[in-house]
Motif scaffolding. Structure first.
Motif, PDB file in Angstrom:
ATOM      1  N   TYR A  32      -8.787   2.281   2.065  1.00  0.00           N
ATOM      2  CA  TYR A  32      -8.138   2.206   0.760  1.00  0.00           C
ATOM      3  C   TYR A  32      -6.619   2.211   0.936  1.00  0.00           C
ATOM      4  O   TYR A  32      -5.929   3.142   0.541  1.00  0.00           O
ATOM      5  CB  TYR A  32      -8.592   3.362  -0.132  1.00  0.00           C
ATOM      6  N   PHE A  33      -6.101   1.172   1.548  1.00  0.00           N
ATOM      7  CA  PHE A  33      -4.662   0.959   1.643  1.00  0.00           C
ATOM      8  C   PHE A  33      -4.430  -0.541   1.691  1.00  0.00           C
ATOM      9  O   PHE A  33      -5.365  -1.328   1.900  1.00  0.00           O
ATOM     10  CB  PHE A  33      -4.070   1.670   2.872  1.00  0.00           C
ATOM     11  N   ASP A  34      -3.189  -0.950   1.517  1.00  0.00           N
ATOM     12  CA  ASP A  34      -2.902  -2.378   1.408  1.00  0.00           C
ATOM     13  C   ASP A  34      -2.459  -3.013   2.717  1.00  0.00           C
ATOM     14  O   ASP A  34      -2.823  -4.140   3.023  1.00  0.00           O
ATOM     15  CB  ASP A  34      -1.832  -2.614   0.337  1.00  0.00           C
TER      16      ASP A  34
ATOM     17  N   TYR B  27       1.157   1.236   3.426  1.00  0.00           N
ATOM     18  CA  TYR B  27       1.274   1.516   2.005  1.00  0.00           C
ATOM     19  C   TYR B  27      -0.007   1.164   1.262  1.00  0.00           C
ATOM     20  O   TYR B  27      -0.869   0.434   1.758  1.00  0.00           O
ATOM     21  CB  TYR B  27       2.473   0.792   1.395  1.00  0.00           C
ATOM     22  N   GLY B  28      -0.109   1.705   0.061  1.00  0.00           N
ATOM     23  CA  GLY B  28      -1.274   1.435  -0.759  1.00  0.00           C
ATOM     24  C   GLY B  28      -1.156   2.159  -2.087  1.00  0.00           C
ATOM     25  O   GLY B  28      -0.067   2.573  -2.485  1.00  0.00           O
TER      26      GLY B  28
ATOM     27  N   ASN C  76       1.196   5.174  -6.243  1.00  0.00           N
ATOM     28  CA  ASN C  76       1.339   4.345  -5.051  1.00  0.00           C
ATOM     29  C   ASN C  76       2.108   5.117  -3.985  1.00  0.00           C
ATOM     30  O   ASN C  76       2.943   5.961  -4.301  1.00  0.00           O
ATOM     31  CB  ASN C  76       2.076   3.047  -5.380  1.00  0.00           C
TER      32      ASN C  76
END
Length: 756
Positions: free
Chosen positions: A174-176, A189-190, A199
């Motif tokens: 669950y992160f970008d 980041y996420g 965020n």
């Protein structure tokens, strides 16, 4: 020389025995693995989503109906309405979440020899030592509050020996992004859920001395370096708009200094808190043994007084590392959590757990670290006003048994024994009063008076007559417990649980006395005095116990972990060993009954019991219950276990150790009121007492030899003459009053008292 280290001969294989570092906002759990180290990362504001409006409008229109059903003892009917009409909508508040994992891998090696890992409580440095092919490595981890970064430094005793691969990952994907931006930096980041979710960004920089540093896929790799320093900055949208840039700037700023400069700055900052207080027992310590071996010997019945003082120091370490100016208050796990869905949401549970997190703050001279809790109360106030108005038609502000990052005050869960409790904000606000009692900071009291008053205003509207001329809460619960009526019916929702009345008594007293100190609100003070007189007082029941409910009901679980009716004994002083001996005897009976039925089975519950025994002046029971806590509820790294890990027991038990050595309730200071018989000789320095006093004490054969009391605000000091002692001499004038002496000192003056 005391060994103030938690240390082991082997790395951690499990999160529950890893070692915590933190700067109040950023946290990490260090496993100390040599070839493949994982540091699990946290940041205090990473919660699962944005703010929710959860007040249930059905509550207000059903309030009188529920009250009437409870008066008629139609408990099941009342609870059926409460379950749906009084629950939060949606049911849950936001929960705490981890940030991710930093992996540090010696990627060219597969074997090593391990030496040790340690957490230095005196300097807040976590260290792992190992060797690979004859080269000795040292890895040090700090979390710096001044620099606002985590810093990891790896050195070797042979040049060109450090070849590592470093990655930021985790959070169940669950992160970008976690891709390197260049040869030395990674931006990870996420975001979290919800329309207005939080965020986050973590910025990592790898700095090598000698050799080379370059990107490799999703990692940064070092080759043949002499030393390596890793810097991690973390920011979130909860505090700053450009959280990515802010995290990067934290690292850029920190990188202007080398690791030794960051370390020096970090230690100076940390020790400005840690050095304020100490407790030392002169014998019975196995300091040369690893902590897990020491704990094992205690579990086998051994005595290790040094481990007790180490536990006290660890509690102070956790507070300094987890609660700093501008951070969120300590949650159920402080700031250290590995789970995306942690137990009980890792929120702020305010029917004892969050409060227990701060029991140590004032007595251990860390009142300035209490401030995040007070800041959070202010976040709760506007939400609590809406909850009071929309759900109950009342003024003031209210909170139920949980709150979250947003200061949510609506009921949490669909759990009858816990959800419908209305005294969370009131209990939290008694901490404001405690800070005043210890600090005598008039400016602070003036600033917070409106908060105290607004919390009391809710109960001015909410309390009802129980038909006996008493004012009680309704509906409410005695936190998490269930009663059995004479007819055999079971229930949790009730009228006037004892803890509610006790908390409200303390809150009303705080508002009354604060108003007197500040010279304001005379009419309101008189109103509260009248209402306070109508609050039910602690009553003794059929088992000789303090009654938990307004009626002398049986408990469905006699060994329940909560002992809510003894709020009056600790943290309040409504029940006092010296002032109310009959109630104190009933409090003893209450604890004995709980323990006889298996009570104290959670770490935090046992910690509360330690404080209860301390207030009852029973050093033998203090000893037994500290031993029980270490045996049954303490992990090898000294983390408190509910189970699972729950940090409140660490703070509660540390507070209990202090409480057994120094008490200051009911306007009197007592030395060694409940010291364990194992603590024959020792000293404490810098403990605080209510009234604005700092106290040092030396003792021998269980009796005080000398104490020094410093008056911080120039108030009269009333000291109980210890049993079996006489005043040999004193450096200040005093008068004897019964079994006490009274000293008058100006602000900043100290009195040394020597006992015969």
């Amino acid at each position: 020389m005391r060994n103030r280290k938690i240390w082991f001969k082997a790395p951690a294989e499990d999160w529950n025995v890893a070692l915590p570092v933190g700067n109040g906002r950023i946290g990490g759990m260090c496993f100390g693995q040599p070839l493949y180290e994982k540091i699990q990362l946290n940041e205090d504001s990473i919660f699962s989503g944005g703010q929710r409006k959860r007040n249930n409008p059905s509550a207000r229109e059903n309030l009188e109906k529920v009250r009437q059903l409870l008066k008629e003892e139609k408990i099941a009917e009342a609870e059926k309405i409460v379950l749906e009409a009084f629950c939060g909508t949606p049911v849950n508040q936001r929960h705490y979440m981890p940030l991710g994992d930093l992996v540090i891998q010696h990627h060219l090696e597969s074997e090593c020899e391990y030496k040790c890992r340690s957490l230095d409580l005196e300097n807040a440095v976590c260290t792992a030592e190992y060797s690979i092919k004859g080269v000795n490595y040292v890895r040090r981890v700090i979390c710096s509050e001044p620099a606002q970064v985590m810093a990891i430094n790896i050195t070797a005793d042979k040049s060109a020996s450090i070849s590592l691969k470093l990655t930021l990952d985790g959070r169940d994907d669950y992160f970008d992004d976690n891709s390197p931006m260049n040869d030395t930096d990674i931006l990870y980041y996420g975001g979290c859920g919800g329309e207005d979710g939080i965020n986050f960004a973590a910025y990592l920089r790898v700095i090598g001395v000698g050799g080379s540093v370059h990107r490799w896929g999703s990692s940064i790799v070092t080759e043949d370096c002499d030393s390596v320093t890793i810097l991690i900055g973390v920011q979130t949208s909860y505090r700053v708009s450009d959280y990515k840039k802010s995290a990067e700037l934290d690292v850029i700023t920190a990188a202007e200094k080398d690791f030794e400069e960051l370390l020096k700055e970090h230690i100076e900052d940390y020790r400005s808190y840690f050095d304020r207080t100490e407790i030392v027992f002169d014998e019975g310590g196995n300091d040369s043994l690893p902590t897990d071996e020491r704990l094992k010997l205690v579990k086998e019945g051994g005595v290790d007084n040094g481990l007790v003082s180490l536990y006290f120091d660890f509690g102070r370490y956790l507070m300094i590392s987890g609660s700093r100016e501008g951070t969120l208050p300590l949650n159920l796990q402080g700031i250290w959590n590995k789970d995306m869905w942690p137990a009980w949401g890792c929120r702020f549970t305010v029917n004892i757990n969050t409060e227990m997190n701060y029991w140590l703050a004032e007595v251990a001279d860390m009142g300035d670290l209490h401030m995040p809790l007070f800041d959070h109360i202010e976040r709760m106030r506007p939400n609590g006003r809406a909850t009071a108005r929309e759900m109950y038609g009342c003024g003031g502000f209210v909170c139920h048994h949980n709150t979250d990052i947003w200061g949510d005050t609506a009921p949490q869960d669909l759990w009858m024994p816990g959800t419908q409790w209305v005294t969370g904000a009131a209990w939290l606000c008694t901490h404001i009063w405690e800070h005043w009692l210890y600090s005598r900071d008039r400016e602070f009291l003036a600033e917070k008076y409106d908060t105290l008053k607004e919390a009391s205003l809710f109960f001015v509207d909410f309390l009802i007559d129980n038909g006996k001329g008493q004012l009680v809460t309704c509906p409410s619960v005695s936190p998490e417990n269930t009663y059995i009526t004479a007819s055999g019916a079971k229930g949790s929702v009730c009228m006037g649980p004892s803890m509610d009345s006790q908390i409200i008594y303390e809150l009303f007293t705080a508002v009354i006395e604060a108003g007197e100190v500040l010279g304001i609100d005379a009419d309101y003070r008189e109103k509260l005095k009248g209402m306070r007189e109508k609050l039910p007082k602690p009553q003794i029941g059929k088992y000789g116990q303090i009654m938990e409910w307004a009626e002398d009901y049986d408990e469905a679980e006699p060994g329940h972990r909560h002992i809510s009716q003894l709020f009056a004994l600790y943290p309040a002083d409504i029940i006092s060993y010296r002032k109310t001996p009959e109630l104190a005897a009933a409090a003893r009976a209450t604890i004995e009954r709980r323990l006889a039925h298996g009570g104290g089975h959670t770490g935090w519950s046992r910690a509360w019991i330690i404080n209860h025994w301390a207030r009852l002046h029973d050093g033998v029971k203090v000893k037994e219950n500290i031993a029980a806590l270490l045996e049954n509820s303490t992990s090898d790294n000294l983390f408190d276990m509910h189970p699972p890990f729950q940090i409140d027991g660490n703070f509660g038990a540390a507070a209990g150790i202090a409480e057994s050595l120094l008490q200051s309730e009911c306007g009197e200071i007592e030395l060694l009121p409940a010291a364990s018989p194992d603590w024959k000789n020792g000293h404490f320095r810098g403990l605080r007492a209510r009234g604005g006093f700092a106290v040092d004490c030396d003792w021998a054969d269980g009796k005080p030899v000398k104490c020094v009391i410093k008056s911080l605000k120039g108030e009269k000091c009333r000291l109980v003459i210890p049993d079996g002692c006489e005043i040999k001499n004193a450096s200040a004038e005093y008068v004897t009053s019964g079994d006490c002496i009274e000293l008058n000192m100006n602000a900043g003056e100290s009195a040394e008292i020597v006992f015969a």
